[in-house]
Design a protein around this motif. Structure first.
Motif, PDB file in Angstrom:
ATOM      1  N   ARG A 207       4.911  -5.298  -2.869  1.00  0.00           N
ATOM      2  CA  ARG A 207       5.296  -3.961  -2.923  1.00  0.00           C
ATOM      3  C   ARG A 207       5.884  -3.466  -1.533  1.00  0.00           C
ATOM      4  O   ARG A 207       6.029  -2.172  -1.366  1.00  0.00           O
ATOM      5  CB  ARG A 207       4.447  -2.857  -3.517  1.00  0.00           C
ATOM      6  CG  ARG A 207       4.040  -3.064  -4.905  1.00  0.00           C
ATOM      7  CD  ARG A 207       2.991  -2.424  -5.546  1.00  0.00           C
ATOM      8  NE  ARG A 207       2.706  -2.595  -6.842  1.00  0.00           N
ATOM      9  CZ  ARG A 207       2.365  -3.802  -7.423  1.00  0.00           C
ATOM     10  NH1 ARG A 207       2.359  -4.675  -6.808  1.00  0.00           N
ATOM     11  NH2 ARG A 207       2.208  -3.515  -8.903  1.00  0.00           N
ATOM     12  N   GLY A 208       6.129  -4.237  -0.455  1.00  0.00           N
ATOM     13  CA  GLY A 208       6.579  -3.976   0.679  1.00  0.00           C
ATOM     14  C   GLY A 208       5.667  -3.328   1.511  1.00  0.00           C
ATOM     15  O   GLY A 208       6.116  -2.931   2.836  1.00  0.00           O
ATOM     16  N   LEU A 209       4.217  -3.572   1.299  1.00  0.00           N
ATOM     17  CA  LEU A 209       3.286  -3.223   2.146  1.00  0.00           C
ATOM     18  C   LEU A 209       2.558  -4.267   3.177  1.00  0.00           C
ATOM     19  O   LEU A 209       2.694  -5.492   2.474  1.00  0.00           O
ATOM     20  CB  LEU A 209       2.189  -2.383   1.387  1.00  0.00           C
ATOM     21  CG  LEU A 209       2.624  -1.092   0.655  1.00  0.00           C
ATOM     22  CD1 LEU A 209       1.917  -0.985  -0.913  1.00  0.00           C
ATOM     23  CD2 LEU A 209       2.687  -0.165   1.397  1.00  0.00           C
ATOM     24  N   THR A 210       1.953  -3.943   4.127  1.00  0.00           N
ATOM     25  CA  THR A 210       1.300  -4.848   4.960  1.00  0.00           C
ATOM     26  C   THR A 210      -0.300  -4.878   4.744  1.00  0.00           C
ATOM     27  O   THR A 210      -0.642  -3.893   5.606  1.00  0.00           O
ATOM     28  CB  THR A 210       1.987  -4.825   6.344  1.00  0.00           C
ATOM     29  OG1 THR A 210       3.262  -4.946   6.705  1.00  0.00           O
ATOM     30  CG2 THR A 210       1.340  -6.000   7.236  1.00  0.00           C
ATOM     31  N   PRO A 211      -0.749  -5.786   4.374  1.00  0.00           N
ATOM     32  CA  PRO A 211      -2.262  -5.701   4.282  1.00  0.00           C
ATOM     33  C   PRO A 211      -2.796  -5.957   5.751  1.00  0.00           C
ATOM     34  O   PRO A 211      -2.501  -7.182   6.266  1.00  0.00           O
ATOM     35  CB  PRO A 211      -2.718  -6.697   3.375  1.00  0.00           C
ATOM     36  CG  PRO A 211      -1.526  -6.767   2.386  1.00  0.00           C
ATOM     37  CD  PRO A 211      -0.375  -6.798   3.455  1.00  0.00           C
ATOM     38  N   VAL A 212      -3.612  -5.291   6.248  1.00  0.00           N
ATOM     39  CA  VAL A 212      -4.406  -5.775   7.730  1.00  0.00           C
ATOM     40  C   VAL A 212      -5.816  -5.896   7.257  1.00  0.00           C
ATOM     41  O   VAL A 212      -6.631  -4.904   6.788  1.00  0.00           O
ATOM     42  CB  VAL A 212      -4.096  -4.470   8.604  1.00  0.00           C
ATOM     43  CG1 VAL A 212      -4.817  -4.821   9.904  1.00  0.00           C
ATOM     44  CG2 VAL A 212      -2.698  -4.112   8.788  1.00  0.00           C
ATOM     45  N   LEU A 213      -6.297  -6.997   7.946  1.00  0.00           N
ATOM     46  CA  LEU A 213      -7.657  -7.412   7.530  1.00  0.00           C
ATOM     47  C   LEU A 213      -8.567  -7.463   8.823  1.00  0.00           C
ATOM     48  O   LEU A 213      -8.452  -8.216   9.587  1.00  0.00           O
ATOM     49  CB  LEU A 213      -7.751  -8.791   6.992  1.00  0.00           C
ATOM     50  CG  LEU A 213      -7.095  -8.911   5.488  1.00  0.00           C
ATOM     51  CD1 LEU A 213      -6.280 -10.235   5.531  1.00  0.00           C
ATOM     52  CD2 LEU A 213      -7.760  -8.678   4.420  1.00  0.00           C
ATOM     53  N   THR A 232       0.706 -14.722   2.412  1.00  0.00           N
ATOM     54  CA  THR A 232       1.405 -15.054   3.519  1.00  0.00           C
ATOM     55  C   THR A 232       2.326 -13.538   4.059  1.00  0.00           C
ATOM     56  O   THR A 232       2.780 -12.781   2.998  1.00  0.00           O
ATOM     57  CB  THR A 232       2.803 -15.585   3.401  1.00  0.00           C
ATOM     58  OG1 THR A 232       2.081 -16.968   2.927  1.00  0.00           O
ATOM     59  CG2 THR A 232       3.650 -16.032   4.466  1.00  0.00           C
ATOM     60  N   GLY A 233       1.945 -13.059   5.094  1.00  0.00           N
ATOM     61  CA  GLY A 233       2.533 -11.706   5.537  1.00  0.00           C
ATOM     62  C   GLY A 233       1.286 -10.723   5.789  1.00  0.00           C
ATOM     63  O   GLY A 233       1.281  -9.737   6.634  1.00  0.00           O
ATOM     64  N   ALA A 234       0.024 -10.954   5.346  1.00  0.00           N
ATOM     65  CA  ALA A 234      -1.212 -10.292   5.592  1.00  0.00           C
ATOM     66  C   ALA A 234      -1.448 -10.563   6.957  1.00  0.00           C
ATOM     67  O   ALA A 234      -1.345 -11.518   7.705  1.00  0.00           O
ATOM     68  CB  ALA A 234      -2.264 -10.541   4.962  1.00  0.00           C
ATOM     69  N   VAL A 235      -2.130  -9.441   7.897  1.00  0.00           N
ATOM     70  CA  VAL A 235      -2.318  -9.694   9.191  1.00  0.00           C
ATOM     71  C   VAL A 235      -4.082  -9.562   9.267  1.00  0.00           C
ATOM     72  O   VAL A 235      -4.382  -8.716   8.766  1.00  0.00           O
ATOM     73  CB  VAL A 235      -1.764  -8.664  10.109  1.00  0.00           C
ATOM     74  CG1 VAL A 235      -2.067  -8.426  11.427  1.00  0.00           C
ATOM     75  CG2 VAL A 235      -0.225  -8.687   9.746  1.00  0.00           C
ATOM     76  N   VAL A 236      -4.282 -10.353  10.011  1.00  0.00           N
ATOM     77  CA  VAL A 236      -5.861 -10.590  10.511  1.00  0.00           C
ATOM     78  C   VAL A 236      -6.042  -9.837  11.805  1.00  0.00           C
ATOM     79  O   VAL A 236      -5.265 -10.263  12.816  1.00  0.00           O
ATOM     80  CB  VAL A 236      -6.250 -12.042  10.523  1.00  0.00           C
ATOM     81  CG1 VAL A 236      -7.755 -12.023  11.267  1.00  0.00           C
ATOM     82  CG2 VAL A 236      -6.331 -12.943   9.208  1.00  0.00           C
ATOM     83  N   ALA A 237      -6.740  -8.738  11.873  1.00  0.00           N
ATOM     84  CA  ALA A 237      -6.748  -7.884  13.033  1.00  0.00           C
ATOM     85  C   ALA A 237      -7.619  -8.686  14.100  1.00  0.00           C
ATOM     86  O   ALA A 237      -8.378  -9.455  13.916  1.00  0.00           O
ATOM     87  CB  ALA A 237      -7.385  -6.680  12.739  1.00  0.00           C
TER      88      ALA A 237
END
Length: 317
Positions: A207-213, A232-237
């Protein structure tokens, strides 16, 4: 007027006490408010401009090192600091024996829950004034109602956590369509299925959103890295302090988390928040706020990915 608040832990409980500061400031504009809190959570009341002094306590750490001379020196220093000030009132919204013992060391009219309302009835013996507050209301309301009873002001003031997130250097996470996923909690039985997190992260990316973990411990970091590896595209903080997590969360379009204090922090920051319950009941301690907040699931009945996405889409509209 000078008031000392005693709410030491845990993270969610400390966040639930923030509206008491806002209520007191609204009713007594010139009041000075100090707060005694566990050292690990002291950054939370620091986010509220209405708190004047933080008095950190280290009960959790001291318990582990009672045989140490350094621990007893710290205890003596804490007692001295607590006794340095004369308060008009000392309010214990924790209702535990440990918090009541702290209250007993402070100078001022000591207020707290009556024995039938306190989490540990023995605590009521340490107060000068006690109040019967219903047990079957949310923790935020209980704190606010206790303060209203102790200081004789209305119970129907607007809900205001009163905090604002500090700025953060977030070059590692660009964009404005962030969804913070809070996968970690204090108990393993509260964890949501890791495969569900993977599916949720992929659905958000679609849905064009970026999950941040965000992650704290090595175990938590391994979990979020596994999730990011299949989404792929999720960001590990990177490792973040509590103020930095607050700043990151404040940027997000949505926060989704398990039964953890950081989900309560998101709600307090007025970020749309969805909390997922697996092994606990949300009725009295679920996320609570004046914005978009939803508690999904209950003991033995965790929410599905489809349920979470349905509510997420409502929040994002």
């Amino acid at each position: 007027m000078r008031i000392l608040l005693v709410k030491t832990s845990s993270l969610g409980d400390v966040i639930h006490n923030l509206p008491v500061v806002s209520d007191l400031r609204r009713c007594f504009p010139g009041v000075q408010i100090d707060w005694c809190v566990e050292e690990a959570f002291a950054d939370i009341p620091r986010l509220h401009p209405g708190v004047d002094q933080i008095i950190p306590v280290a009960i959790r750490r001291w318990r582990r090192t009672l045989g140490s001379v350094a621990t007893w020196r710290e205890l003596a220093g804490f007692r001295r600091r607590l006794g340095e000030s004369d308060y008009d009132a000392v309010l214990d919204t924790q209702g535990l024996l440990k918090s009541a013992l702290i209250v007993s060391q402070a100078h001022g009219r000591r207020c707290g829950y009556a024995a039938e309302a306190a989490r540990e009835p023995l605590a009521a013996r340490f107060y000068d004034a006690t109040f019967v507050i219903p047990r079957n209301v949310h923790a935020v309301q209980r704190n606010r109602w206790l303060a209203a009873a102790a200081f004789d002001y209305p119970v129907d003031l607007p809900l205001d956590y009163g905090i604002a997130a500090p700025p953060i250097d977030s070059d590692w996470c660009a964009g404005d369509r962030l969804v913070v996923l809070l996968t970690a909690t204090s108990r393993d039985d509260k964890l949501w299925n890791e495969g569900h997190w993977c599916d949720l992260a992929r659905a958000l990316l679609d849905r064009g959103l970026t999950p941040v973990l965000p992650a704290g411990s090595p175990v938590e970091r391994q979990r979020v890295e596994r999730i990011a590896a299949v989404a792929t595209g999720a960001v590990v903080a990177p490792p973040l302090s509590l103020p930095q997590i607050a700043a990151l969360t404040a940027r997000a379009r949505l926060a989704i988390g398990v039964d953890t204090g950081l989900a309560h922090l998101a709600a307090a920051l007025s970020v749309p928040t969805i909390a997922l319950y697996v092994a606990t009941e949300p009725a009295l301690t679920g996320v609570y706020g004046s914005g978009f907040v939803r508690n999904l699931g209950r003991t033995g009945a965790p929410p599905s990915v489809a349920e979470v996405m349905t509510v997420a889409e409502q929040a994002l509209r």
